[in-house]
Scaffold this motif. Structure first.
Motif, PDB file in Angstrom:
ATOM      1  N   PHE A  29       0.814  -1.215   0.000  1.00 36.45           N
ATOM      2  CA  PHE A  29       0.000   0.000   0.000  1.00 36.45           C
ATOM      3  C   PHE A  29       0.846   1.264   0.000  1.00 36.45           C
ATOM      4  O   PHE A  29       0.324   2.367  -0.096  1.00 36.45           O
ATOM      5  CB  PHE A  29      -0.933   0.011   1.212  1.00 36.45           C
ATOM      6  CG  PHE A  29      -1.964  -1.078   1.199  1.00 36.45           C
ATOM      7  CD1 PHE A  29      -3.050  -1.007   0.339  1.00 36.45           C
ATOM      8  CD2 PHE A  29      -1.844  -2.179   2.025  1.00 36.45           C
ATOM      9  CE1 PHE A  29      -4.011  -1.998   0.320  1.00 36.45           C
ATOM     10  CE2 PHE A  29      -2.805  -3.183   2.017  1.00 36.45           C
ATOM     11  CZ  PHE A  29      -3.884  -3.102   1.158  1.00 36.45           C
ATOM     12  N   ARG A  30       2.150   1.098   0.115  1.00 37.72           N
ATOM     13  CA  ARG A  30       3.019   2.270   0.184  1.00 37.72           C
ATOM     14  C   ARG A  30       3.139   2.896  -1.207  1.00 37.72           C
ATOM     15  O   ARG A  30       3.408   2.216  -2.193  1.00 37.72           O
ATOM     16  CB  ARG A  30       4.391   1.876   0.703  1.00 37.72           C
ATOM     17  CG  ARG A  30       5.292   3.058   1.006  1.00 37.72           C
ATOM     18  CD  ARG A  30       6.541   2.622   1.735  1.00 37.72           C
ATOM     19  NE  ARG A  30       7.356   3.765   2.115  1.00 37.72           N
ATOM     20  CZ  ARG A  30       8.479   3.668   2.817  1.00 37.72           C
ATOM     21  NH1 ARG A  30       8.893   2.488   3.244  1.00 37.72           N
ATOM     22  NH2 ARG A  30       9.172   4.748   3.125  1.00 37.72           N
ATOM     23  N   THR A  31       2.942   4.191  -1.273  1.00 40.32           N
ATOM     24  CA  THR A  31       3.030   4.927  -2.529  1.00 40.32           C
ATOM     25  C   THR A  31       3.863   6.186  -2.313  1.00 40.32           C
ATOM     26  O   THR A  31       4.013   6.654  -1.174  1.00 40.32           O
ATOM     27  CB  THR A  31       1.640   5.340  -3.036  1.00 40.32           C
ATOM     28  OG1 THR A  31       1.073   6.284  -2.097  1.00 40.32           O
ATOM     29  CG2 THR A  31       0.715   4.141  -3.178  1.00 40.32           C
ATOM     30  N   PRO A  32       4.407   6.779  -3.386  1.00 46.58           N
ATOM     31  CA  PRO A  32       5.121   8.057  -3.228  1.00 46.58           C
ATOM     32  C   PRO A  32       4.246   9.129  -2.594  1.00 46.58           C
ATOM     33  O   PRO A  32       4.738   9.955  -1.815  1.00 46.58           O
ATOM     34  CB  PRO A  32       5.511   8.410  -4.664  1.00 46.58           C
ATOM     35  CG  PRO A  32       5.613   7.092  -5.369  1.00 46.58           C
ATOM     36  CD  PRO A  32       4.533   6.241  -4.757  1.00 46.58           C
ATOM     37  N   ALA A  33       2.955   9.104  -2.910  1.00 43.83           N
ATOM     38  CA  ALA A  33       2.057  10.119  -2.338  1.00 43.83           C
ATOM     39  C   ALA A  33       1.931   9.948  -0.822  1.00 43.83           C
ATOM     40  O   ALA A  33       1.942  10.938  -0.069  1.00 43.83           O
ATOM     41  CB  ALA A  33       0.680  10.022  -2.985  1.00 43.83           C
ATOM     42  N   LEU A  34       1.830   8.693  -0.345  1.00 44.69           N
ATOM     43  CA  LEU A  34       1.755   8.456   1.099  1.00 44.69           C
ATOM     44  C   LEU A  34       3.071   8.806   1.774  1.00 44.69           C
ATOM     45  O   LEU A  34       3.083   9.352   2.890  1.00 44.69           O
ATOM     46  CB  LEU A  34       1.385   7.004   1.377  1.00 44.69           C
ATOM     47  CG  LEU A  34      -0.074   6.602   1.164  1.00 44.69           C
ATOM     48  CD1 LEU A  34      -0.286   5.138   1.535  1.00 44.69           C
ATOM     49  CD2 LEU A  34      -1.021   7.482   1.970  1.00 44.69           C
ATOM     50  N   ASP A  35       4.197   8.487   1.151  1.00 41.05           N
ATOM     51  CA  ASP A  35       5.492   8.850   1.725  1.00 41.05           C
ATOM     52  C   ASP A  35       5.622  10.363   1.855  1.00 41.05           C
ATOM     53  O   ASP A  35       6.128  10.874   2.864  1.00 41.05           O
ATOM     54  CB  ASP A  35       6.627   8.300   0.853  1.00 41.05           C
ATOM     55  CG  ASP A  35       6.827   6.805   1.020  1.00 41.05           C
ATOM     56  OD1 ASP A  35       6.301   6.246   2.005  1.00 41.05           O
ATOM     57  OD2 ASP A  35       7.502   6.193   0.169  1.00 41.05           O
ATOM     58  N   ALA A  36       5.169  11.086   0.829  1.00 41.89           N
ATOM     59  CA  ALA A  36       5.234  12.549   0.881  1.00 41.89           C
ATOM     60  C   ALA A  36       4.323  13.098   1.970  1.00 41.89           C
ATOM     61  O   ALA A  36       4.677  14.044   2.686  1.00 41.89           O
ATOM     62  CB  ALA A  36       4.855  13.126  -0.483  1.00 41.89           C
ATOM     63  N   LEU A  37       3.144  12.494   2.103  1.00 46.28           N
ATOM     64  CA  LEU A  37       2.211  12.913   3.151  1.00 46.28           C
ATOM     65  C   LEU A  37       2.808  12.676   4.529  1.00 46.28           C
ATOM     66  O   LEU A  37       2.733  13.537   5.412  1.00 46.28           O
ATOM     67  CB  LEU A  37       0.894  12.154   3.002  1.00 46.28           C
ATOM     68  CG  LEU A  37      -0.197  12.455   4.041  1.00 46.28           C
ATOM     69  CD1 LEU A  37      -0.650  13.900   3.944  1.00 46.28           C
ATOM     70  CD2 LEU A  37      -1.372  11.496   3.867  1.00 46.28           C
ATOM     71  N   ALA A  38       3.427  11.517   4.705  1.00 44.31           N
ATOM     72  CA  ALA A  38       4.034  11.194   5.996  1.00 44.31           C
ATOM     73  C   ALA A  38       5.142  12.174   6.340  1.00 44.31           C
ATOM     74  O   ALA A  38       5.237  12.646   7.485  1.00 44.31           O
ATOM     75  CB  ALA A  38       4.566   9.767   5.975  1.00 44.31           C
ATOM     76  N   ALA A  39       5.980  12.487   5.374  1.00 44.11           N
ATOM     77  CA  ALA A  39       7.083  13.421   5.614  1.00 44.11           C
ATOM     78  C   ALA A  39       6.570  14.800   6.003  1.00 44.11           C
ATOM     79  O   ALA A  39       7.207  15.520   6.773  1.00 44.11           O
ATOM     80  CB  ALA A  39       7.958  13.507   4.365  1.00 44.11           C
ATOM     81  N   ARG A  40       5.401  15.134   5.505  1.00 44.40           N
ATOM     82  CA  ARG A  40       4.838  16.464   5.764  1.00 44.40           C
ATOM     83  C   ARG A  40       4.105  16.550   7.092  1.00 44.40           C
ATOM     84  O   ARG A  40       4.158  17.582   7.768  1.00 44.40           O
ATOM     85  CB  ARG A  40       3.885  16.846   4.624  1.00 44.40           C
ATOM     86  CG  ARG A  40       3.223  18.203   4.786  1.00 44.40           C
ATOM     87  CD  ARG A  40       2.481  18.620   3.526  1.00 44.40           C
ATOM     88  NE  ARG A  40       1.411  17.686   3.176  1.00 44.40           N
ATOM     89  CZ  ARG A  40       0.186  17.717   3.696  1.00 44.40           C
ATOM     90  NH1 ARG A  40      -0.119  18.604   4.625  1.00 44.40           N
ATOM     91  NH2 ARG A  40      -0.721  16.852   3.305  1.00 44.40           N
ATOM     92  N   ILE A  41       3.419  15.483   7.510  1.00 42.37           N
ATOM     93  CA  ILE A  41       2.503  15.637   8.654  1.00 42.37           C
ATOM     94  C   ILE A  41       2.910  14.895   9.920  1.00 42.37           C
ATOM     95  O   ILE A  41       2.415  15.233  10.995  1.00 42.37           O
ATOM     96  CB  ILE A  41       1.074  15.202   8.277  1.00 42.37           C
ATOM     97  CG1 ILE A  41       0.982  13.684   8.097  1.00 42.37           C
ATOM     98  CG2 ILE A  41       0.572  15.945   7.054  1.00 42.37           C
ATOM     99  CD1 ILE A  41      -0.419  13.165   8.149  1.00 42.37           C
ATOM    100  N   ILE A  42       3.757  13.871   9.853  1.00 41.48           N
ATOM    101  CA  ILE A  42       4.038  13.078  11.053  1.00 41.48           C
ATOM    102  C   ILE A  42       5.132  13.755  11.879  1.00 41.48           C
ATOM    103  O   ILE A  42       6.277  13.861  11.436  1.00 41.48           O
ATOM    104  CB  ILE A  42       4.458  11.644  10.700  1.00 41.48           C
ATOM    105  CG1 ILE A  42       3.348  10.939   9.927  1.00 41.48           C
ATOM    106  CG2 ILE A  42       4.804  10.862  11.961  1.00 41.48           C
ATOM    107  CD1 ILE A  42       2.056  10.756  10.707  1.00 41.48           C
TER     108      ILE A  42
END
Length: 303
Positions: free
Chosen positions: A6-19
């Protein structure tokens, strides 16, 4: 069957931004007296993870595979909770034994009731995972700690004690999350907090950041000869906001915002927070057909 990624570049970018890098920290007393003074939090999480998962095999199935049981092992479960995981593992220990330990009397009683009358001998101990002095050296073939290690006061003592009570060749399984697990839930939560101008100290990550899949290897290696990480993914999908909101409010205490009393975080504040989160979830369901919560988790296998 191959595991879905389920890991995608979009989820990785979201994680880097919000976590956030900073995570919540809670005392043993808070966990015992508030989180687990009944089984509601565990019941909701277990129900949601079972009913709304997309993986054909559950995380408990994954744990059973990791434990590699032959049926006669003596198993120690640190932080056994309400016995949900043990209930599924017990048939794989028909000729073995189970020892469940937990700091919270309410959930320990629930575990005892859940496994009452089974042929596998069960022993129940009220205590902390960093004090196993009541257990003999070399007395278990398997030990496990699932989604609870962040509550243990002294991790060094805990791992030393686990090493002591394990027999030669024994296995310790520690299951926890990546810091960005369930990041879609944190995304709508943090967006709601920001819109409300909420206190900055509420913008923290899960308390599992204390020992996560990201930093657990280095914390475990001093105590075990071999530490292997087996990762696992799943995605919860909701087409109705109601069950997600139970998961968010009861299962996760509004992403820990309501875990402890604090000035300004009252019933009115939490009601507005829920309304804002629910609106975002409904918007995702309307536009995409479902609201997804991606679970990045796994187990350290230590020998």
């Amino acid at each position: 069957m191959a595991q879905t990624d389920f890991r995608t570049p979009a989820l990785d970018a979201l994680a880097a931004r919000i976590i956030p890098r900073e995570h919540f920290v809670f005392s043993t007393e808070t966990a015992r007296d508030k989180f687990f003074n009944d089984t509601r939090m565990l019941d909701v999480k277990q129900w949601v993870h079972n009913v709304f998962r997309t993986s054909p095999t559950s995380m408990v199935d994954h744990m059973v595979d990791n434990l590699a049981l032959t049926g006669s092992e003596d198993l120690l479960d640190l932080g056994c909770g309400n016995g949900f995981i043990l209930e599924h593992i017990r048939p794989h220990l028909a000729d073995g034994s189970i020892t469940g330990l937990d700091i919270a009397p309410a959930v320990l009683a629930a575990a005892k009731d859940r496994l009452n009358g089974t042929a596998t001998p069960c022993r129940w101990i009220e205590g902390s995972a960093d004090d196993l002095s009541m257990l003999d050296d070399n007395s278990f073939d398997r030990a496990m700690a699932n989604y609870m290690i962040h509550y243990v006061p002294d991790l060094n003592r805990c791992f030393t004690e686990v090493r002591r009570v394990l027999r030669p060749g024994g296995l310790f399984m520690l299951t926890t999350d990546r810091p960005d697990s369930m990041l879609e839930m944190y995304d709508v939560h943090f967006a709601a907090l920001e819109a409300m101008g909420a206190p900055k100290d509420l913008v923290k990550a899960t308390p599992k950041g204390r020992l996560s899949l990201e930093n657990g290897q280095e914390q475990l290696e001093p105590y075990f000869d071999e530490v292997r990480l087996i990762s696992w993914q799943d995605q919860l999908r909701f087409t109705d906001p109601a069950p997600f909101m139970r998961f968010y409010e009861v299962g996760h205490n509004h992403c820990c915002a309501s875990s402890e009393e604090r000035e300004g975080v009252d019933g009115e504040f939490l009601s507005e927070l829920r309304d804002r989160v629910r609106a975002q979830v409904q918007e995702a369901i309307t536009s995409k057909g479902h609201f997804a919560v991606t679970k990045f988790t796994g187990s350290f296998l230590c020998q």
